[in-house]
Design an enzyme around this catalytic site. Structure first.
Site, PDB file in Angstrom:
ATOM      1  N   ASP A  63       9.491  -9.591  15.247  1.00 18.72           N
ATOM      2  CA  ASP A  63       9.376 -11.010  15.603  1.00 18.72           C
ATOM      3  C   ASP A  63       9.445 -11.186  17.113  1.00 18.72           C
ATOM      4  OD1 ASP A  63       9.574 -13.888  14.097  1.00 18.72           O
ATOM      5  OD2 ASP A  63      10.470 -13.948  16.103  1.00 18.72           O
ATOM      6  N   ASP A 133       2.791 -16.983  11.618  1.00 17.63           N
ATOM      7  CA  ASP A 133       2.343 -18.374  11.560  1.00 17.63           C
ATOM      8  C   ASP A 133       0.982 -18.538  12.219  1.00 17.63           C
ATOM      9  OD1 ASP A 133       2.938 -17.905  14.183  1.00 17.63           O
ATOM     10  OD2 ASP A 133       4.345 -19.566  14.415  1.00 17.63           O
ATOM     11  N   GLU A 136      -4.358 -14.943  14.361  1.00 22.25           N
ATOM     12  CA  GLU A 136      -4.560 -13.778  15.227  1.00 22.25           C
ATOM     13  C   GLU A 136      -3.731 -12.604  14.689  1.00 22.25           C
ATOM     14  OE1 GLU A 136      -3.311 -14.257  19.271  1.00 22.25           O
ATOM     15  OE2 GLU A 136      -4.208 -12.355  19.864  1.00 22.25           O
ATOM     16  N   CYS A 177     -12.593 -10.799   3.724  1.00 18.88           N
ATOM     17  CA  CYS A 177     -13.522 -11.052   2.612  1.00 18.88           C
ATOM     18  C   CYS A 177     -13.389 -12.501   2.151  1.00 18.88           C
ATOM     19  CB  CYS A 177     -13.200 -10.151   1.419  1.00 18.88           C
ATOM     20  SG  CYS A 177     -13.484  -8.395   1.641  1.00 18.88           S
ATOM     21  N   CYS A 191       2.910 -26.066  11.190  1.00 18.92           N
ATOM     22  CA  CYS A 191       4.253 -26.610  10.962  1.00 18.92           C
ATOM     23  C   CYS A 191       4.713 -27.447  12.147  1.00 18.92           C
ATOM     24  CB  CYS A 191       5.237 -25.481  10.699  1.00 18.92           C
ATOM     25  SG  CYS A 191       4.837 -24.583   9.206  1.00 18.92           S
TER      26      CYS A 191
HETATM   27 ZN   LIG Z   1     -12.575  -7.175   3.394  1.00 22.77          ZN
END
Ligand SMILES: [Zn+2]
Length: 347
Positions: A63, A133, A136, A177, A191
């Site tokens: 974190d 959250d 990226e 996918c 949030c």
């Molecule tokens: Zn995939």
């Protein structure tokens, strides 16, 4: 004639071993498993606690953030002392988890997961759990996990709504996918803009942890068939069945792991909330935190511990970690954040 009664089970994991879905053999597999939880906010707290109590062999938490008062409503591993001290979440969580279960090798890592460190931090994991959250980080986790064939479980929530999806590389569709392109920053509610209630966090984390326990226990026949979505206020519970769909994205079919390529993250500043920007420092940077705290004390209010310095000045609020990374609050863009960083920390 009634069957002879077996003595009541009293071992630490007896209730999990009694449960037919896991059993003693499943529990033995869980005890040797290495779990990585990326992000230790609301979902990550709940996920890490469940996996630690379940008796995973090792739980690593990664974190980049520190504990603030507004986290306490839903981030179940933290308390008022952690917020007052501005403890890094990974450090505070590690201490709590070690007290919960000393059988488990718990490791808290204060870092921003990036293309530079993801290979090292995710290596050897039996399952990776998403407590982040932002997309990226999730696309990075996805591409590293698909490449390394590590099962991982996506989770997200905002308001009273949440989603979960287990990705089994090579077997089931991955996040790319399902989503095709990374959603643009600011394109969805977060949030920070729409709020979030604790119950949905625990529901989503519960679904994620459940899938993780099935994978670790080797009970793949019980896995959910696809994307689970829940809205606790509307009372909607749905599972989108993806079993008929083969993986088809560039990562799954061509081995193109675009989001895991070193340097792919580009700019050193990332919006991590509505009005906060993270500044990444070059790898290997070390900051003299005590010296920085002493210098900044002349310009504003300073809270410092062995992991970070938090500074509230007349025109800026920032937190600087030992590796030079900083979170600047109350700014609108990366350029403004870099200006604050240069002014108070130096470039
Ligand atoms: Zn995939």
């Amino acid at each position: 004639m009634s069957a002879p009664q077996s003595p009541p089970a009293t071992g630490r994991y007896s209730r999990q071993e009694l449960f037919a879905g896991i059993g003693p053999q499943g529990q033995a597999r869980i005890r040797t498993a290495k779990v990585v939880v990326v992000g230790c906010g609301a979902l990550g707290s709940s996920l890490a606690e469940m996996m630690t109590r379940a008796g995973a062999g090792g739980v690593t938490l990664i974190d980049r953030d520190y504990v603030e008062e507004s986290n306490l409503q839903r981030q179940s591993l933290f308390d008022e002392t952690d917020a007052a001290r501005g403890m890094p979440k990974a450090v505070a969580a590690e201490a709590k988890l070690r007290a919960i279960n000393s059988d488990v090798l718990v490791r808290g890592v204060v870092a921003d997961l990036s293309t530079e460190n993801a290979d090292e931090l995710l290596a050897g994991a039996d399952v990776v759990l998403d407590g982040t959250d932002n997309f990226e980080a999730r696309f990075l986790v996805n591409d590293v996990c698909v490449r390394e064939r590590i099962p991982w479980v996506y989770g997200a929530c905002v308001g009273a709504y949440g989603l979960a999806l287990l990705v089994r590389p090579g077997v089931s569709p991955c996040l790319r996918c399902v989503l095709e392109e990374m959603p643009a920053p600011g394109s969805g509610p977060t949030c920070d803009t729409a709020g979030v209630v604790a119950p949905i966090v625990h529901v989503v984390a519960g679904i994620q942890a459940g899938e993780a326990l099935k994978v670790l226990a080797g009970r793949t026949e019980s896995l959910l068939p696809g994307v689970v979505s829940v809205d606790l206020w509307q009372g909607l519970f749905e599972v989108m069945d993806l079993r008929g769909r083969a993986p088809w994205c560039p990562a799954c079919t061509e081995g193109r792991y675009d989001y895991a390529v070193k340097g792919a993250a580009g700019a050193s500043a990332v919006l991590c909330g509505r009005d906060a920007v993270q500044i990444r420092a070059p790898r290997g940077t070390r900051v003299d935190l005590a010296g920085l705290a002493a210098r900044l004390a002349a310009a504003g209010s300073v809270t410092a511990n062995e992991h970070l310095v938090r500074f509230v000045g007349p025109d800026a609020e920032l937190v600087v970690f030992g590796d030079g990374r900083a979170i600047v609050k109350g700014v609108r863009d990366a350029a403004q954040a870099r200006g604050v960083y240069a002014k108070y920390v130096g470039s």
